[in-house]
Design a protein around this motif. Structure first.
Motif, PDB file in Angstrom:
ATOM      1  N   ALA A   1      -2.562   4.564  -8.567  1.00 59.13           N
ATOM      2  CA  ALA A   1      -2.901   5.675  -9.450  1.00 59.13           C
ATOM      3  C   ALA A   1      -1.732   6.082 -10.336  1.00 59.13           C
ATOM      4  O   ALA A   1      -1.925   6.450 -11.508  1.00 59.13           O
ATOM      5  N   GLN A   2      -0.515   5.999  -9.819  1.00 63.92           N
ATOM      6  CA  GLN A   2       0.641   6.481 -10.559  1.00 63.92           C
ATOM      7  C   GLN A   2       1.510   5.366 -11.120  1.00 63.92           C
ATOM      8  O   GLN A   2       2.464   5.632 -11.853  1.00 63.92           O
ATOM      9  N   GLY A   3       1.190   4.118 -10.766  1.00 67.18           N
ATOM     10  CA  GLY A   3       1.945   2.982 -11.296  1.00 67.18           C
ATOM     11  C   GLY A   3       3.358   2.869 -10.772  1.00 67.18           C
ATOM     12  O   GLY A   3       4.228   2.301 -11.449  1.00 67.18           O
ATOM     13  N   VAL A   4       3.612   3.372  -9.597  1.00 65.95           N
ATOM     14  CA  VAL A   4       4.958   3.315  -9.009  1.00 65.95           C
ATOM     15  C   VAL A   4       4.938   2.280  -7.885  1.00 65.95           C
ATOM     16  O   VAL A   4       4.812   2.626  -6.707  1.00 65.95           O
ATOM     17  N   TRP A   5       5.044   1.006  -8.237  1.00 64.55           N
ATOM     18  CA  TRP A   5       4.940  -0.051  -7.237  1.00 64.55           C
ATOM     19  C   TRP A   5       6.171  -0.118  -6.337  1.00 64.55           C
ATOM     20  O   TRP A   5       6.095  -0.621  -5.214  1.00 64.55           O
ATOM     21  N   ALA A   6       7.300   0.355  -6.835  1.00 62.25           N
ATOM     22  CA  ALA A   6       8.505   0.374  -5.997  1.00 62.25           C
ATOM     23  C   ALA A   6       8.296   1.249  -4.766  1.00 62.25           C
ATOM     24  O   ALA A   6       8.820   0.966  -3.683  1.00 62.25           O
ATOM     25  N   LEU A   7       7.485   2.318  -4.933  1.00 61.39           N
ATOM     26  CA  LEU A   7       7.196   3.204  -3.809  1.00 61.39           C
ATOM     27  C   LEU A   7       6.398   2.473  -2.735  1.00 61.39           C
ATOM     28  O   LEU A   7       6.644   2.655  -1.537  1.00 61.39           O
ATOM     29  N   LEU A   8       5.462   1.623  -3.140  1.00 60.08           N
ATOM     30  CA  LEU A   8       4.676   0.855  -2.172  1.00 60.08           C
ATOM     31  C   LEU A   8       5.563  -0.120  -1.414  1.00 60.08           C
ATOM     32  O   LEU A   8       5.456  -0.249  -0.184  1.00 60.08           O
ATOM     33  N   GLY A   9       6.438  -0.838  -2.122  1.00 62.93           N
ATOM     34  CA  GLY A   9       7.346  -1.765  -1.450  1.00 62.93           C
ATOM     35  C   GLY A   9       8.248  -1.059  -0.459  1.00 62.93           C
ATOM     36  O   GLY A   9       8.495  -1.562   0.652  1.00 62.93           O
ATOM     37  N   TRP A  10       8.738   0.127  -0.869  1.00 61.09           N
ATOM     38  CA  TRP A  10       9.577   0.895   0.047  1.00 61.09           C
ATOM     39  C   TRP A  10       8.798   1.312   1.286  1.00 61.09           C
ATOM     40  O   TRP A  10       9.305   1.225   2.413  1.00 61.09           O
ATOM     41  N   TRP A  11       7.552   1.748   1.115  1.00 66.57           N
ATOM     42  CA  TRP A  11       6.745   2.217   2.233  1.00 66.57           C
ATOM     43  C   TRP A  11       6.451   1.103   3.228  1.00 66.57           C
ATOM     44  O   TRP A  11       6.497   1.304   4.436  1.00 66.57           O
ATOM     45  N   VAL A  12       6.180  -0.103   2.714  1.00 72.32           N
ATOM     46  CA  VAL A  12       5.926  -1.252   3.592  1.00 72.32           C
ATOM     47  C   VAL A  12       7.170  -1.545   4.432  1.00 72.32           C
ATOM     48  O   VAL A  12       7.089  -1.733   5.655  1.00 72.32           O
ATOM     49  N   ALA A  13       8.335  -1.608   3.786  1.00 75.49           N
ATOM     50  CA  ALA A  13       9.568  -1.874   4.522  1.00 75.49           C
ATOM     51  C   ALA A  13       9.872  -0.760   5.521  1.00 75.49           C
ATOM     52  O   ALA A  13      10.310  -1.012   6.650  1.00 75.49           O
ATOM     53  N   TYR A  14       9.609   0.472   5.131  1.00 75.30           N
ATOM     54  CA  TYR A  14       9.855   1.628   5.995  1.00 75.30           C
ATOM     55  C   TYR A  14       8.965   1.566   7.239  1.00 75.30           C
ATOM     56  O   TYR A  14       9.418   1.852   8.363  1.00 75.30           O
ATOM     57  N   LEU A  15       7.700   1.173   7.058  1.00 71.14           N
ATOM     58  CA  LEU A  15       6.784   1.067   8.196  1.00 71.14           C
ATOM     59  C   LEU A  15       7.226  -0.018   9.165  1.00 71.14           C
ATOM     60  O   LEU A  15       7.211   0.174  10.389  1.00 71.14           O
ATOM     61  N   VAL A  16       7.610  -1.185   8.635  1.00 73.13           N
ATOM     62  CA  VAL A  16       8.033  -2.293   9.494  1.00 73.13           C
ATOM     63  C   VAL A  16       9.258  -1.889  10.314  1.00 73.13           C
ATOM     64  O   VAL A  16       9.311  -2.113  11.536  1.00 73.13           O
ATOM     65  N   ALA A  17      10.255  -1.286   9.664  1.00 74.61           N
ATOM     66  CA  ALA A  17      11.461  -0.868  10.380  1.00 74.61           C
ATOM     67  C   ALA A  17      11.150   0.217  11.415  1.00 74.61           C
ATOM     68  O   ALA A  17      11.681   0.201  12.532  1.00 74.61           O
ATOM     69  N   SER A  18      10.256   1.149  11.068  1.00 72.59           N
ATOM     70  CA  SER A  18       9.899   2.228  11.996  1.00 72.59           C
ATOM     71  C   SER A  18       9.161   1.692  13.221  1.00 72.59           C
ATOM     72  O   SER A  18       9.429   2.118  14.357  1.00 72.59           O
ATOM     73  N   MET A  19       8.235   0.745  13.007  1.00 73.34           N
ATOM     74  CA  MET A  19       7.480   0.185  14.130  1.00 73.34           C
ATOM     75  C   MET A  19       8.397  -0.600  15.068  1.00 73.34           C
ATOM     76  O   MET A  19       8.253  -0.540  16.288  1.00 73.34           O
ATOM     77  N   ALA A  20       9.368  -1.337  14.491  1.00 74.62           N
ATOM     78  CA  ALA A  20      10.302  -2.083  15.326  1.00 74.62           C
ATOM     79  C   ALA A  20      11.196  -1.143  16.130  1.00 74.62           C
ATOM     80  O   ALA A  20      11.410  -1.343  17.330  1.00 74.62           O
ATOM     81  N   ALA A  21      11.707  -0.096  15.488  1.00 76.20           N
ATOM     82  CA  ALA A  21      12.590   0.851  16.179  1.00 76.20           C
ATOM     83  C   ALA A  21      11.838   1.638  17.247  1.00 76.20           C
ATOM     84  O   ALA A  21      12.357   1.874  18.341  1.00 76.20           O
ATOM     85  N   ALA A  22      10.601   2.049  16.946  1.00 75.75           N
ATOM     86  CA  ALA A  22       9.814   2.807  17.918  1.00 75.75           C
ATOM     87  C   ALA A  22       9.412   1.932  19.098  1.00 75.75           C
ATOM     88  O   ALA A  22       9.429   2.370  20.254  1.00 75.75           O
ATOM     89  N   GLY A  23       9.045   0.673  18.825  1.00 72.80           N
ATOM     90  CA  GLY A  23       8.678  -0.235  19.911  1.00 72.80           C
ATOM     91  C   GLY A  23       9.831  -0.463  20.870  1.00 72.80           C
ATOM     92  O   GLY A  23       9.654  -0.450  22.096  1.00 72.80           O
ATOM     93  N   ALA A  24      11.036  -0.672  20.319  1.00 69.96           N
ATOM     94  CA  ALA A  24      12.206  -0.857  21.178  1.00 69.96           C
ATOM     95  C   ALA A  24      12.545   0.415  21.939  1.00 69.96           C
ATOM     96  O   ALA A  24      12.980   0.371  23.090  1.00 69.96           O
TER      97      ALA A  24
END
Length: 254
Positions: A208-231
């Motif tokens: 909607a807002q054309g900010v694709w950098a935000l989507l890339g950041w969110w994907v990386a943030y989720l992956v890092a958060s899931m790994a840290a929380a799992g450990a």
């Protein structure tokens, strides 16, 4: 490596996310980013405290013990606490699968004085081989225990060391747990479903807002958060147990 990598990545992504929140193209960006960053910041802070505990315990004097690896399982469907979701998995037949599900590894540490300690540990691939009691050296400090298993390596604590059995779970020795069907409650499918569930809202905002950098950041943030929380919770990753064990059969070799 997983812990250090995920914590460092989270810290870097938090700094980058704060900068993205100031992008004028993102409506209410600062508020949205700050809300999204709060869990990650708490996770990073918690891990920093735990790493200090690890450092203190690793420098403590060692004593010889026997350790037994256990799979933590929900004792019954509808149990309160962090095992509730594992006890309510929907079966392939469309009903409710009420069999216990494992999600983490606990060690029982038996000393020469007859005392028994309980320690949840961060997953290591060789843990699945501990199907019988093993000799180990334990170092206790700052409320946690670092365990060096003879012939294998070091196990880092994923909880405080307890002098009682942990509440809300049933501890099954690996020797028996390997013969139970569906020991691991986690699966690639469930992880993918959770990941997509969290990505979709950000995907809509990015489109909607054309900010694709935000989507890339969110994907990386989720992956890092899931790994840290799992450990953090010592959760067993999906796919690490032998196929024969997951089908409820004993493995052919020890």
């Amino acid at each position: 490596m997983v812990v250090i990598g995920s914590v460092v990545a989270l810290a870097a992504l938090i700094a980058l996310g704060y900068r993205l929140g100031t992008d004028p193209r993102v409506e209410h960006g600062e508020v949205v980013i700050l809300v999204a960053l709060a869990p990650g910041a708490l996770l990073v802070l918690s891990w920093l405290v735990r790493l200090v505990q690890w450092w203190g315990a690793a420098r403590a004097p060692a004593r010889r013990v026997m350790v037994t690896a256990h799979l933590a399982q929900s004792p019954q469907p509808g149990s309160a606490g962090r095992v509730t979701g594992a006890a309510h998995a929907v079966s392939a037949a469309g009903g409710i699968d009420t069999s216990p599900k494992g999600y983490a590894v606990w060690l029982t540490v038996s000393g020469r004085d007859g005392g028994v300690l309980h320690q949840r540990v961060v997953w290591e691939p060789w843990l699945r081989e501990l199907t019988r009691p093993r000799q180990a050296m334990v170092r206790h400090g700052s409320g946690v225990s670092v365990v060096d298993v003879a012939g294998y390596g070091r196990l880092w604590p994923a909880s405080f060391t307890l002098r009682r059995r942990p509440y809300g779970v049933r501890l099954i020795p690996f020797r028996k747990a390997r013969r139970l069907p569906k020991e691991n409650s986690l699966s690639h499918g469930r992880l993918a479903y959770l990941f997509l569930l969290l990505v979709v809202p950000c995907l809509g905002g990015a489109v909607a807002q054309g900010v694709w950098a935000l989507l890339g950041w969110w994907v990386a943030y989720l992956v890092a958060s899931m790994a840290a929380a799992g450990a953090w919770f010592g959760i067993i990753p999906p796919g690490v147990l032998p196929e024969a064990a997951r089908r409820g059969r004993a493995p052919a070799t020890s």
